[in-house]
Design a protein around this motif. Structure first.
Motif, PDB file in Angstrom:
ATOM      1  N   PRO A 102      14.741  13.967  15.419  1.00 38.74           N
ATOM      2  CA  PRO A 102      14.706  15.343  14.562  1.00 38.74           C
ATOM      3  C   PRO A 102      16.089  15.743  14.225  1.00 38.74           C
ATOM      4  O   PRO A 102      17.160  15.585  14.900  1.00 38.74           O
ATOM      5  N   LEU A 103      16.144  16.252  12.905  1.00 35.25           N
ATOM      6  CA  LEU A 103      17.431  16.539  12.191  1.00 35.25           C
ATOM      7  C   LEU A 103      17.778  18.150  12.453  1.00 35.25           C
ATOM      8  O   LEU A 103      19.042  18.495  12.446  1.00 35.25           O
ATOM      9  N   LEU A 104      16.940  18.800  13.176  1.00 40.60           N
ATOM     10  CA  LEU A 104      17.203  20.315  13.308  1.00 40.60           C
ATOM     11  C   LEU A 104      18.530  20.642  14.050  1.00 40.60           C
ATOM     12  O   LEU A 104      18.621  19.973  15.273  1.00 40.60           O
ATOM     13  N   GLY A 105      19.625  21.220  13.329  1.00 40.45           N
ATOM     14  CA  GLY A 105      20.850  21.405  14.070  1.00 40.45           C
ATOM     15  C   GLY A 105      21.817  20.363  14.218  1.00 40.45           C
ATOM     16  O   GLY A 105      22.891  20.661  14.540  1.00 40.45           O
ATOM     17  N   LYS A 106      21.455  18.916  13.540  1.00 41.05           N
ATOM     18  CA  LYS A 106      22.290  18.106  13.939  1.00 41.05           C
ATOM     19  C   LYS A 106      23.624  18.065  12.785  1.00 41.05           C
ATOM     20  O   LYS A 106      23.177  18.227  11.526  1.00 41.05           O
ATOM     21  N   ARG A 107      24.676  17.534  13.011  1.00 46.50           N
ATOM     22  CA  ARG A 107      25.548  17.050  11.843  1.00 46.50           C
ATOM     23  C   ARG A 107      25.288  15.826  11.439  1.00 46.50           C
ATOM     24  O   ARG A 107      25.219  14.890  11.813  1.00 46.50           O
ATOM     25  N   VAL A 108      25.259  15.955  10.099  1.00 44.32           N
ATOM     26  CA  VAL A 108      24.723  14.660   9.182  1.00 44.32           C
ATOM     27  C   VAL A 108      25.545  14.588   8.128  1.00 44.32           C
ATOM     28  O   VAL A 108      26.201  15.355   7.370  1.00 44.32           O
ATOM     29  N   LEU A 109      26.328  13.249   7.776  1.00 45.99           N
ATOM     30  CA  LEU A 109      27.289  12.938   7.073  1.00 45.99           C
ATOM     31  C   LEU A 109      26.798  12.106   5.811  1.00 45.99           C
ATOM     32  O   LEU A 109      26.202  11.115   6.316  1.00 45.99           O
ATOM     33  N   ILE A 110      26.813  12.490   4.557  1.00 45.15           N
ATOM     34  CA  ILE A 110      26.446  11.728   3.473  1.00 45.15           C
ATOM     35  C   ILE A 110      27.199  11.216   2.481  1.00 45.15           C
ATOM     36  O   ILE A 110      27.905  12.070   1.903  1.00 45.15           O
ATOM     37  N   THR A 111      27.471   9.939   2.322  1.00 48.98           N
ATOM     38  CA  THR A 111      28.522   9.469   1.272  1.00 48.98           C
ATOM     39  C   THR A 111      27.856   9.272  -0.032  1.00 48.98           C
ATOM     40  O   THR A 111      26.600   9.144  -0.166  1.00 48.98           O
ATOM     41  N   GLY A 112      28.288   9.234  -0.923  1.00 48.70           N
ATOM     42  CA  GLY A 112      27.682   8.958  -2.327  1.00 48.70           C
ATOM     43  C   GLY A 112      26.871  10.236  -2.430  1.00 48.70           C
ATOM     44  O   GLY A 112      25.819   9.886  -3.305  1.00 48.70           O
ATOM     45  N   ALA A 113      27.227  11.460  -2.172  1.00 48.00           N
ATOM     46  CA  ALA A 113      26.232  12.552  -2.230  1.00 48.00           C
ATOM     47  C   ALA A 113      25.771  12.905  -3.657  1.00 48.00           C
ATOM     48  O   ALA A 113      25.024  13.649  -3.951  1.00 48.00           O
ATOM     49  N   ALA A 114      26.654  12.620  -4.784  1.00 49.72           N
ATOM     50  CA  ALA A 114      26.524  12.850  -6.009  1.00 49.72           C
ATOM     51  C   ALA A 114      25.590  12.034  -6.692  1.00 49.72           C
ATOM     52  O   ALA A 114      25.180  12.082  -7.800  1.00 49.72           O
ATOM     53  N   VAL A 150      21.052  14.808   0.672  1.00 53.10           N
ATOM     54  CA  VAL A 150      21.472  16.112   0.989  1.00 53.10           C
ATOM     55  C   VAL A 150      20.405  17.197   1.084  1.00 53.10           C
ATOM     56  O   VAL A 150      20.142  17.835   2.110  1.00 53.10           O
ATOM     57  N   GLN A 151      19.300  17.188   0.128  1.00 53.92           N
ATOM     58  CA  GLN A 151      18.474  18.209   0.022  1.00 53.92           C
ATOM     59  C   GLN A 151      17.297  18.029   1.331  1.00 53.92           C
ATOM     60  O   GLN A 151      17.048  18.891   1.983  1.00 53.92           O
ATOM     61  N   LEU A 152      17.136  16.828   1.487  1.00 55.78           N
ATOM     62  CA  LEU A 152      15.958  16.547   2.548  1.00 55.78           C
ATOM     63  C   LEU A 152      16.476  16.779   3.871  1.00 55.78           C
ATOM     64  O   LEU A 152      15.580  17.465   4.781  1.00 55.78           O
ATOM     65  N   ALA A 153      17.810  16.550   4.078  1.00 54.93           N
ATOM     66  CA  ALA A 153      18.510  16.861   5.396  1.00 54.93           C
ATOM     67  C   ALA A 153      18.433  18.199   5.555  1.00 54.93           C
ATOM     68  O   ALA A 153      18.356  18.638   6.732  1.00 54.93           O
ATOM     69  N   ALA A 154      19.011  18.959   4.699  1.00 56.32           N
ATOM     70  CA  ALA A 154      19.329  20.397   4.705  1.00 56.32           C
ATOM     71  C   ALA A 154      18.015  21.157   4.904  1.00 56.32           C
ATOM     72  O   ALA A 154      17.935  22.061   5.852  1.00 56.32           O
ATOM     73  N   ARG A 155      16.970  20.707   4.430  1.00 52.32           N
ATOM     74  CA  ARG A 155      15.618  21.178   4.557  1.00 52.32           C
ATOM     75  C   ARG A 155      15.027  21.017   5.885  1.00 52.32           C
ATOM     76  O   ARG A 155      14.259  21.751   6.588  1.00 52.32           O
ATOM     77  N   SER A 156      15.519  20.001   6.540  1.00 55.61           N
ATOM     78  CA  SER A 156      15.047  19.643   7.906  1.00 55.61           C
ATOM     79  C   SER A 156      15.789  20.282   8.800  1.00 55.61           C
ATOM     80  O   SER A 156      15.782  20.055  10.130  1.00 55.61           O
ATOM     81  N   GLY A 157      16.816  21.159   8.430  1.00 60.44           N
ATOM     82  CA  GLY A 157      17.573  21.903   9.562  1.00 60.44           C
ATOM     83  C   GLY A 157      19.091  21.457   9.933  1.00 60.44           C
ATOM     84  O   GLY A 157      19.809  21.761  10.735  1.00 60.44           O
ATOM     85  N   ALA A 158      19.293  20.294   9.174  1.00 52.91           N
ATOM     86  CA  ALA A 158      20.699  19.525   9.517  1.00 52.91           C
ATOM     87  C   ALA A 158      21.919  20.316   8.737  1.00 52.91           C
ATOM     88  O   ALA A 158      21.581  20.949   7.864  1.00 52.91           O
ATOM     89  N   ARG A 159      23.016  20.306   9.594  1.00 51.60           N
ATOM     90  CA  ARG A 159      24.279  20.814   8.772  1.00 51.60           C
ATOM     91  C   ARG A 159      24.898  19.466   8.022  1.00 51.60           C
ATOM     92  O   ARG A 159      25.318  18.651   8.810  1.00 51.60           O
ATOM     93  N   VAL A 160      24.765  19.688   6.740  1.00 52.89           N
ATOM     94  CA  VAL A 160      25.206  18.477   6.078  1.00 52.89           C
ATOM     95  C   VAL A 160      26.446  18.715   5.381  1.00 52.89           C
ATOM     96  O   VAL A 160      26.704  19.615   4.625  1.00 52.89           O
ATOM     97  N   THR A 161      27.427  17.588   5.985  1.00 53.95           N
ATOM     98  CA  THR A 161      28.729  17.291   4.916  1.00 53.95           C
ATOM     99  C   THR A 161      28.343  16.406   3.702  1.00 53.95           C
ATOM    100  O   THR A 161      28.110  15.125   4.395  1.00 53.95           O
ATOM    101  N   ALA A 162      28.833  16.713   2.462  1.00 53.44           N
ATOM    102  CA  ALA A 162      28.641  15.873   1.621  1.00 53.44           C
ATOM    103  C   ALA A 162      29.680  15.236   0.912  1.00 53.44           C
ATOM    104  O   ALA A 162      30.687  16.119   0.849  1.00 53.44           O
TER     105      ALA A 162
END
Ligand code: NAP
Length: 333
Positions: free
Chosen positions: A155-167, A175-187
């Motif tokens: 589960p992604l709630l509260g986790k730090r997630v890094l997404i390359t090629g985010a554009a 980015v959107q699915l991770a954020a909606r699942s509660g992750a803290r996203v660095t794009a």
């Protein structure tokens, strides 16, 4: 379009086919690697759906980076096209799948960029009225890849997630699915200009180079390869996961056990969207993605074109000039 009108439109497409005769011709995108352009729109035979396939009148489709590369390596006459949206013109004859007149999004193996396509009835999902053909067409390959790569960190709630090629196509949906699942996203994007496509999509932080991403991440989605993959491994949390799903740069990455000294028991996970989960899950995952678009929690960033623009838009995509997904409309006569 109201349901009755789409059904009438589908029946219209079917009757035009009958006028031209089954086994007649339709327009489709065809690979022309030695030609003036990498692909062209030509007359080809109408599809002949199998018993478990619907005939779909295609209204819109989208282009993926991987397909653009295939133009160069596949033979003359090969027909591309995986992501399509349209209207069921004829239901599968075994009675499975949506009825004629249903607006749908579909994942085909190939040959989807055409006026009509044969689609396995389990590889499609009905579209809610508030989801456009263009939005839907952006979802299959990119959306399934975003959804399924993220499952490696659930589960992604509260986790730090890094997404390359985010554009890019996969990245902005991830980015959107991770954020909606509660992750803290660095794009990670290539420039401040590219960052604009992520406005309002829920990233905690946007950086213009992976080197600027601070600290450790429990999940990293990586598709640039080369130095970016090396930098991703440098940033993975102990027991975290780097999902490797592409190599947009074409560069390789040196790999050594010692690189994991400060990231103990971290995992490098190879990923291929098509085989990552069972075949029968395509329909359910497509339904999930369209439901998120319908409720406003997934906003595909799309640029829309006529299908004659594919060669020019494909070149722009390869040159990192498209933010989000390029979608093409097929005129309906
Ligand atoms: N394994 C699978 O199942 C699967 C499924 C779908 C896609 N893929 C692969 O995943 C990657 C992303 O797909 P996509 O459809 O999102 O592509 P895309 O729309 O072209 O996005 C890729 C993004 O990567 C960034 N990038 C960073 N370094 C790059 C480089 N050296 N060359 C090119 N782009 C670079 C670009 O953004 P900036 O310019 O902002 O950095 C670009 O927007 C592709 O390599 C594709 O082939 C794999």
């Amino acid at each position: 379009m109201p349901r009755t009108l789409t059904r009438l439109a589908a029946l219209g497409a079917l009757s035009r086919m009958r006028e031209r005769g089954y086994g007649g011709e339709m327009l489709a995108v065809v690979n022309t690697p030695g030609g003036a352009a990498p692909v062209e729109i030509r007359e080809v035979p109408e599809p002949e759906p199998k018993a478990d396939e619907a005939l779909v009148a295609v209204h819109a489709f989208s282009l993926n980076r991987g397909e653009t590369r295939l133009f160069q390596v596949r033979h003359e006459g090969w027909r591309p096209g995986q992501d399509i949206a349209g209207v069921v013109a004829r239901q599968a004859t075994d009675g499975s799948g949506p009825a004629a007149g249903t607006r749908v999004v579909c994942l085909t193996d190939w040959e989807g960029w055409a006026e009509r396509a044969a689609v396995p009835s389990h590889r499609m999902a009905a579209l809610p009225d508030n989801v456009s053909f263009a939005q839907a067409a952006s979802l299959p390959v990119a959306g399934l890849t975003a959804l399924r790569t993220l499952r490696h960190g659930a589960p992604l709630l509260g986790k730090r997630v890094l997404i390359t090629g985010a554009a890019g196509g996969v990245g902005n949906l991830a980015v959107q699915l991770a954020a909606r699942s509660g992750a803290r996203v660095t794009a990670v994007v290539g420039s401040a200009e590219r960052a604009k496509v992520l406005d309002g999509l829920g990233a905690t932080e946007i950086v213009t180079s992976i080197e600027q991403a601070q600290g450790r991440y429990e999940l990293i989605l990586e598709a640039a390869g080369g130095a970016s993959l090396k930098a991703a491994i440098d940033r993975v949390e102990a027991k975290g996961v780097v999902v490797i799903y592409g190599n947009s740069s074409g560069e390789s990455t040196p790999l050594d056990f010692r690189m994991f000294g400060e990231h103990q028991n971290a995992r490098l996970q190879g990923f291929h969207y098509f085989t990552s989960e069972p075949e029968e899950k395509f329909g359910a995952d497509l339904r999930l993605l369209v439901s998120l678009v319908a409720d406003g929690s997934l906003k595909p960033r799309i640029v829309e074109h006529d299908w004659h623009d594919i060669p020019a838009v494909g070149a722009r995509l390869l040159a990192r000039g498209i933010a989000g997904k390029a979608v093409f409309h097929i005129p309906q006569h």
